[in-house]
Design a protein around this motif. Structure first.
Motif, PDB file in Angstrom:
ATOM      1  N   TYR A   1       0.802  -1.254   0.108  1.00  0.00           N
ATOM      2  CA  TYR A   1       0.002  -0.003  -0.063  1.00  0.00           C
ATOM      3  C   TYR A   1       0.969   1.178  -0.009  1.00  0.00           C
ATOM      4  O   TYR A   1       0.619   2.205  -0.701  1.00  0.00           O
ATOM      5  CB  TYR A   1      -0.892   0.077   1.200  1.00  0.00           C
ATOM      6  CG  TYR A   1      -1.732   1.334   1.404  1.00  0.00           C
ATOM      7  CD1 TYR A   1      -2.838   1.315   0.805  1.00  0.00           C
ATOM      8  CD2 TYR A   1      -1.504   2.292   2.208  1.00  0.00           C
ATOM      9  CE1 TYR A   1      -3.733   2.361   1.022  1.00  0.00           C
ATOM     10  CE2 TYR A   1      -2.167   3.390   2.290  1.00  0.00           C
ATOM     11  CZ  TYR A   1      -3.380   3.353   1.434  1.00  0.00           C
ATOM     12  OH  TYR A   1      -4.123   4.623   1.650  1.00  0.00           O
TER      13      TYR A   1
ATOM     14  N   ASN B   1      -3.350   3.685  -4.973  1.00  0.00           N
ATOM     15  CA  ASN B   1      -3.666   2.107  -4.734  1.00  0.00           C
ATOM     16  C   ASN B   1      -5.033   1.686  -5.127  1.00  0.00           C
ATOM     17  O   ASN B   1      -5.963   2.670  -5.015  1.00  0.00           O
ATOM     18  CB  ASN B   1      -3.555   1.684  -3.140  1.00  0.00           C
ATOM     19  CG  ASN B   1      -1.965   2.261  -2.790  1.00  0.00           C
ATOM     20  OD1 ASN B   1      -0.890   1.547  -3.199  1.00  0.00           O
ATOM     21  ND2 ASN B   1      -1.858   3.145  -1.888  1.00  0.00           N
TER      22      ASN B   1
ATOM     23  N   ASP C   1     -10.204   4.193  -0.062  1.00  0.00           N
ATOM     24  CA  ASP C   1      -9.274   2.879   0.337  1.00  0.00           C
ATOM     25  C   ASP C   1      -8.967   2.741   1.986  1.00  0.00           C
ATOM     26  O   ASP C   1      -8.423   1.661   2.009  1.00  0.00           O
ATOM     27  CB  ASP C   1      -7.992   3.001  -0.514  1.00  0.00           C
ATOM     28  CG  ASP C   1      -7.160   4.502  -0.021  1.00  0.00           C
ATOM     29  OD1 ASP C   1      -7.617   4.974   0.923  1.00  0.00           O
ATOM     30  OD2 ASP C   1      -6.248   4.785  -0.624  1.00  0.00           O
ATOM     31  N   SER C   2      -9.471   3.410   2.819  1.00  0.00           N
ATOM     32  CA  SER C   2      -9.237   2.990   4.366  1.00  0.00           C
ATOM     33  C   SER C   2     -10.093   1.489   4.470  1.00  0.00           C
ATOM     34  O   SER C   2      -9.569   1.035   5.218  1.00  0.00           O
ATOM     35  CB  SER C   2      -9.953   4.104   5.011  1.00  0.00           C
ATOM     36  OG  SER C   2     -11.043   4.381   4.855  1.00  0.00           O
TER      37      SER C   2
ATOM     38  N   SER D   1     -10.263  -0.981   2.685  1.00  0.00           N
ATOM     39  CA  SER D   1      -9.168  -2.010   2.301  1.00  0.00           C
ATOM     40  C   SER D   1      -8.267  -2.310   3.491  1.00  0.00           C
ATOM     41  O   SER D   1      -7.985  -3.375   3.627  1.00  0.00           O
ATOM     42  CB  SER D   1      -8.534  -1.854   0.884  1.00  0.00           C
ATOM     43  OG  SER D   1      -7.600  -0.756   1.011  1.00  0.00           O
ATOM     44  N   ILE D   2      -7.701  -1.346   4.086  1.00  0.00           N
ATOM     45  CA  ILE D   2      -6.749  -1.337   4.962  1.00  0.00           C
ATOM     46  C   ILE D   2      -7.310  -2.049   6.321  1.00  0.00           C
ATOM     47  O   ILE D   2      -6.616  -2.891   7.072  1.00  0.00           O
ATOM     48  CB  ILE D   2      -6.077   0.112   5.364  1.00  0.00           C
ATOM     49  CG1 ILE D   2      -5.501   0.684   4.177  1.00  0.00           C
ATOM     50  CG2 ILE D   2      -5.187  -0.102   6.593  1.00  0.00           C
ATOM     51  CD1 ILE D   2      -4.972   1.792   4.221  1.00  0.00           C
ATOM     52  N   THR D   3      -8.483  -1.692   6.570  1.00  0.00           N
ATOM     53  CA  THR D   3      -9.163  -1.938   7.899  1.00  0.00           C
ATOM     54  C   THR D   3      -9.474  -3.547   7.842  1.00  0.00           C
ATOM     55  O   THR D   3      -9.094  -4.356   8.528  1.00  0.00           O
ATOM     56  CB  THR D   3     -10.475  -1.223   8.039  1.00  0.00           C
ATOM     57  OG1 THR D   3     -10.182   0.125   8.107  1.00  0.00           O
ATOM     58  CG2 THR D   3     -11.302  -1.703   9.470  1.00  0.00           C
TER      59      THR D   3
ATOM     60  N   ASN E   1      -6.094  -5.488   7.981  1.00  0.00           N
ATOM     61  CA  ASN E   1      -5.591  -5.469   9.597  1.00  0.00           C
ATOM     62  C   ASN E   1      -6.267  -6.650  10.312  1.00  0.00           C
ATOM     63  O   ASN E   1      -5.689  -7.282  11.076  1.00  0.00           O
ATOM     64  CB  ASN E   1      -5.536  -4.209  10.032  1.00  0.00           C
ATOM     65  CG  ASN E   1      -4.588  -3.255   9.510  1.00  0.00           C
ATOM     66  OD1 ASN E   1      -3.371  -3.784   9.178  1.00  0.00           O
ATOM     67  ND2 ASN E   1      -4.511  -1.895   9.541  1.00  0.00           N
TER      68      ASN E   1
ATOM     69  N   ASN F   1      -0.215  -2.761  10.826  1.00  0.00           N
ATOM     70  CA  ASN F   1       0.574  -1.755   9.914  1.00  0.00           C
ATOM     71  C   ASN F   1       0.534  -2.112   8.610  1.00  0.00           C
ATOM     72  O   ASN F   1       1.422  -1.800   7.791  1.00  0.00           O
ATOM     73  CB  ASN F   1       1.902  -1.685  10.417  1.00  0.00           C
ATOM     74  CG  ASN F   1       2.726  -3.059  10.198  1.00  0.00           C
ATOM     75  OD1 ASN F   1       1.950  -3.951  10.199  1.00  0.00           O
ATOM     76  ND2 ASN F   1       3.982  -3.105  10.406  1.00  0.00           N
ATOM     77  N   ALA F   2      -0.582  -2.474   8.016  1.00  0.00           N
ATOM     78  CA  ALA F   2      -0.729  -2.995   6.398  1.00  0.00           C
ATOM     79  C   ALA F   2      -0.469  -1.665   5.684  1.00  0.00           C
ATOM     80  O   ALA F   2       0.166  -1.890   4.665  1.00  0.00           O
ATOM     81  CB  ALA F   2      -2.074  -3.226   6.195  1.00  0.00           C
ATOM     82  N   GLU F   3      -0.902  -0.241   6.125  1.00  0.00           N
ATOM     83  CA  GLU F   3      -0.480   0.832   5.421  1.00  0.00           C
ATOM     84  C   GLU F   3       0.960   1.403   5.184  1.00  0.00           C
ATOM     85  O   GLU F   3       1.266   1.961   4.150  1.00  0.00           O
ATOM     86  CB  GLU F   3      -1.274   1.795   5.912  1.00  0.00           C
ATOM     87  CG  GLU F   3      -1.181   2.396   7.114  1.00  0.00           C
ATOM     88  CD  GLU F   3      -2.009   1.659   8.341  1.00  0.00           C
ATOM     89  OE1 GLU F   3      -2.258   2.282   9.244  1.00  0.00           O
ATOM     90  OE2 GLU F   3      -2.429   0.371   8.016  1.00  0.00           O
TER      91      GLU F   3
ATOM     92  N   TRP G   1      -2.259  -4.866  -2.881  1.00  0.00           N
ATOM     93  CA  TRP G   1      -3.004  -3.714  -3.410  1.00  0.00           C
ATOM     94  C   TRP G   1      -1.990  -3.545  -4.800  1.00  0.00           C
ATOM     95  O   TRP G   1      -1.003  -4.105  -5.160  1.00  0.00           O
ATOM     96  CB  TRP G   1      -2.547  -2.389  -2.824  1.00  0.00           C
ATOM     97  CG  TRP G   1      -3.374  -2.231  -1.434  1.00  0.00           C
ATOM     98  CD1 TRP G   1      -4.646  -1.588  -1.344  1.00  0.00           C
ATOM     99  CD2 TRP G   1      -3.197  -2.665  -0.140  1.00  0.00           C
ATOM    100  NE1 TRP G   1      -5.242  -1.864  -0.313  1.00  0.00           N
ATOM    101  CE2 TRP G   1      -4.233  -2.465   0.545  1.00  0.00           C
ATOM    102  CE3 TRP G   1      -2.067  -3.336   0.536  1.00  0.00           C
ATOM    103  CZ2 TRP G   1      -4.433  -2.700   1.955  1.00  0.00           C
ATOM    104  CZ3 TRP G   1      -2.073  -3.732   1.685  1.00  0.00           C
ATOM    105  CH2 TRP G   1      -3.449  -3.421   2.641  1.00  0.00           C
TER     106      TRP G   1
END
Length: 789
Positions: A76, A94, A201-202, A204-206, A209, A216-218, A226
């Motif tokens: 990401y 991304n 895109d948040s 996809s991060i949530t 994780n 800390n995926a981002e 991504w």
């Protein structure tokens, strides 16, 4: 002058109405088939042309050095880093699919398929024209913003303005209130970027994780989940950026990084991603080449038909040409006249061919296993190619006859020395043989493809390929209770679970050290199963034991290898040896994890509790029909909110070879078209020969010649044509099909009877076609024959 050419051409076509009709039918069928293929080819080449900035838009590909694989997945953090590190990059985003988004509308849940999580800059990368909305710079800046496609907005809001309205959506099993910030036009079908709606895109991060229990995926450089897209400043050199990626990789991933990044232009994504893993929408150059070759062969057959019939009836035009030359007509004028006639005929055929094409599109879509839409943006290309092809056929087909007839001298006409002589007969014979070679090639190829398809279905892959049900388990909490219900069923022989049943499309690989040379790494595929899965699928042991609940350490510390893995890893006396933290407890026979297109890979089988997605059920022949209703009732008790989903191992195997089935149907149908078109030519040619031999046949009958001998005189030469064509087609077909079969690790043989059958089919069709006229001519009254002309 042109007006006179057209009038003369129409008059000649009308005078020879039988041959004109045959040519029209043959050409219209050939053009309709080729038009469908051209539609397919143009659509394939037009992918991503809808994006205005495609020449400066690039996808970042991720080459995984250890596995020698090129992936679409990237970290990401890469997008923002690229924008900071490279001044040539104007925009970077991304994107990631959001698999689970449901919109609540009027008490009903609407499942949205193509959902993309990204940032507002997605509108600067891809061309997504807005129907209404504010500046694209902030459309997805808020976490609770959503952009809808036109069709989805109309479905939810029934044509009213959607901007600013709120919708209740469930994303990743959590409910959110989202505000519509824009509605964009539906993305054309010839785009590899597909989206019904766009969200921040948040999400996809949530999701990442939570699923993988990370925080800390981002910011991680190890989580390649991504896609990264960039748009360069016009005039920038992408090769320079590729060369600078190594410095970036060393900076953020340390020395000797396992990943290497490269850029791929948006225009190359569809047809240039054969070796890219996880590329969702992509074309196939092989299909384009095959279909184009088929179209060319069919057009050649139609052109040959025209030449055969034109040369056959040319004697009727020779006197007209002689008279015109007596009055001063020049060779070029004669040539233009005859070419006009040829082109005019094909132009008459054009609308009929288009009508046939439209009627045949639904069948062609089923045959090609793909949609063949008439895309508005491509209409000009369709018209241009169809017109050029049609006119080219008219010019090329008429060129031979026009050149020959235009060279006739007045003296030759008076002596009756025209193109009806021996030389012309040789040309016609060669063209007929060429048509039959194409037909025999199609028939033999279709038989080889079908033989490979049947062989793939029937060949033992090393596990039970019959009487196995595979039940999909979406939620792991349902696995154990449902498995207990299954095992309690008296109709079930054995049952157990795995991440994916057999055969599988999934791919999971790892690099393991060679046991003799620790510096050498070996790629090994992985397979996750439950206790009893190998026994359920009938996979036999060669050494050691299966996984067993009697050994408590099996779950975490044991593994089973196939024979290929033992050989590839160089392990001697493998039972009890270690692979990492796991002990080898058994060796199984090699079996085909995937289709027969790929070799059997080295395989390490491990136990798992967490990732069990399917249950395999082995049952007896007698209980198969009764078993499914029982299982469905048990599933409704355990998971009433989820649909019961299952497949048989036979269905999965058939699905893996659906391409071969479609290709067999495709080649068979085009073989039929080829023979149909060629039959029209033979029919017309036989009709012409019968007319020219009317007096000869009458004299023979007066002298006592039987009907059978007359019929055989027509059939004998045509059977010879078939024999020659079949012989010529054998090395061509053998070479082409050997190349095609080389794609398979397990393949059938090309048997002699395949070529015998192609000869038989061609012989039957040709004999039947010629026999119709031969029989009619043999029954003519000799008196009528002698009075002819």
């Amino acid at each position: 002058m042109i007006k006179n050419y057209i009038k003369s051409a129409l008059r000649n076509l009308k005078q020879n109405y039988v041959f004109t009709g045959i040519n029209i039918v043959g050409l219209s069928i050939a053009l309709a088939a080729s038009f469908i293929i051209i539609l397919f080819v143009i659509n394939e080449f037009s992918y991503n042309n809808c994006h205005n900035n495609r020449k400066t838009v690039y996808r970042v590909l991720n080459y995984y050095k250890g596995f020698d694989r090129t992936l679409t997945g990237t970290p990401y953090i890469l997008a923002s880093t690229l924008k900071e590190e490279f001044p040539q990059i104007e925009h970077a985003i991304n994107i990631r699919d959001i698999k689970d988004l449901t919109i609540r509308h009027k008490g009903e849940d609407i499942q949205v398929k193509d959902v993309i999580g990204s940032s507002s800059e997605v509108f600067d990368i891809f061309t997504l024209p807005l129907i209404n909305g504010k500046s694209t710079k902030t459309l997805l800046s808020d976490k609770n913003s959503i952009c809808l496609s036109s069709s989805l907005a109309n479905k939810i809001f029934s044509g009213t303005d959607a901007i600013g309205k709120e919708i209740v959506a469930t994303i990743n099993k959590q409910e959110h209130v989202l505000t519509v910030t824009a509605v964009f036009e539906d993305i054309p079908k010839n785009s590899t970027f597909r989206a019904e709606c766009l969200v921040n895109d948040s999400f996809s991060i949530t999701y990442f994780n939570k699923k993988f229990e990370t925080i800390n995926a981002e910011t991680s450089w190890e989580e390649n989940y991504w896609q990264t897209w960039v748009r360069l400043i016009p005039g920038s050199n992408p090769s320079l950026i590729d060369s600078q990626f190594a410095m970036l990789e060393n900076k953020y991933m340390g020395e000797n990084p396992v990943y290497h990044y490269t850029l791929q232009n948006l225009s190359d994504v569809y047809l240039g991603s054969e070796k890219v893993i996880n590329n969702s929408i992509q074309g196939n150059w092989n299909s384009i080449e095959i279909f184009s070759a088929i179209a060319l062969l069919i057009v050649l057959v139609a052109m040959i038909n025209y030449i055969i019939l034109s040369t056959a009836v040319s004697s009727g035009q020779s006197k007209e040409i002689g008279i015109r030359k007596t009055f001063g007509a020049k060779n070029n004028q004669i040539k233009c006249q005859l070419l006009t006639e040829s082109v005019l005929l094909t132009m008459i055929v054009l609308p009929l061919a288009i009508a046939f094409m439209i009627l045949g599109l639904p069948c062609a879509e089923e045959l090609f296993q793909t949609n063949l839409p008439i895309i508005e943006a491509n209409i000009l290309y369709y018209i241009l190619f169809y017109f050029i092809l049609t006119v080219s056929i008219g010019i090329i087909s008429g060129l031979y006859t026009s050149v020959g007839l235009s060279k006739l001298t007045i003296l030759n006409v008076l002596k009756n020395q025209n193109l009806a002589g021996r030389k012309k007969s040789y040309v016609r014979s060669s063209l007929i043989i060429f048509q039959l070679v194409i037909f025999c090639f199609f028939v033999a190829s279709a038989l080889v493809i079908r033989a490979q398809y049947q062989y793939s279905l029937e060949k033992n892959p090393g596990f039970h390929n019959k009487n196995v049900l595979l039940i999909d388990i979406n939620d792991s909490k349902n696995y154990t209770p449902f498995l207990n219900e299954i095992q309690a069923n008296s109709n079930v022989i054995m049952a157990s679970g795995a991440y994916s049943g057999l055969p599988t499309y999934s791919f999971m690989a790892m690099m393991l050290p060679h046991h003799q040379d620790r510096e050498k790494k070996v790629e090994v595929e992985g397979m996750s199963v439950d206790f009893g899965f190998l026994q359920t699928m009938g996979i036999s042991l060669t050494e050691g034991r299966y996984f067993s609940t009697d050994y408590g350490s099996d779950l975490a510390n044991s593994c089973i290898l196939n024979e290929m893995a033992v050989k590839a890893l160089g392990i001697k006396d493998p039972i009890g040896k270690k692979i990492g933290e796991q002990t080898i407890v058994g060796i199984v026979n090699n079996f085909h994890l995937h289709s027969f297109r790929s070799d059997i890979p080295p395989l390490k089988i491990s136990l798992t509790e967490k990732y069990l997605k399917q249950i395999a059920i082995y049952y007896s022949d007698r209980t198969g029909k009764d078993l499914i209703p029982m299982l469905e009732k048990s599933w409704e008790k355990i998971a009433p909110e989820q649909a019961f989903s299952y497949s048989t191992v036979e269905e999965i195997i058939e699905g893996m070879y659906s391409e071969e089935k479609s290709r067999f149907s495709l080649v068979s149908i085009f073989a039929f078209f080829t023979m149909l078109i060629a039959s029209f030519g033979l029919f017309g040619l036989t009709l012409f020969i019968a007319k020219t031999r009317t007096k000869e046949i009458g004299i023979k009958k007066v002298l006592g010649c039987s009907d059978t001998i007359i019929i055989l005189s027509f059939l004998r030469i045509n059977i010879l044509y078939v024999a020659i064509a079949s012989f010529i087609s054998i090395p061509i077909t053998f070479y082409a099909m050997t190349e095609w079969l080389s794609e398979y690790s397990v393949r059938t043989e090309i048997h002699w009877w395949i070529f015998a059958l192609s000869f038989l089919f061609a012989g039957i069709v040709v004999t039947t076609t010629v026999f119709i006229h031969a029989y009619r001519v043999s029954k003519l009254n000799p008196i009528e024959s002698l009075r002819y002309e």
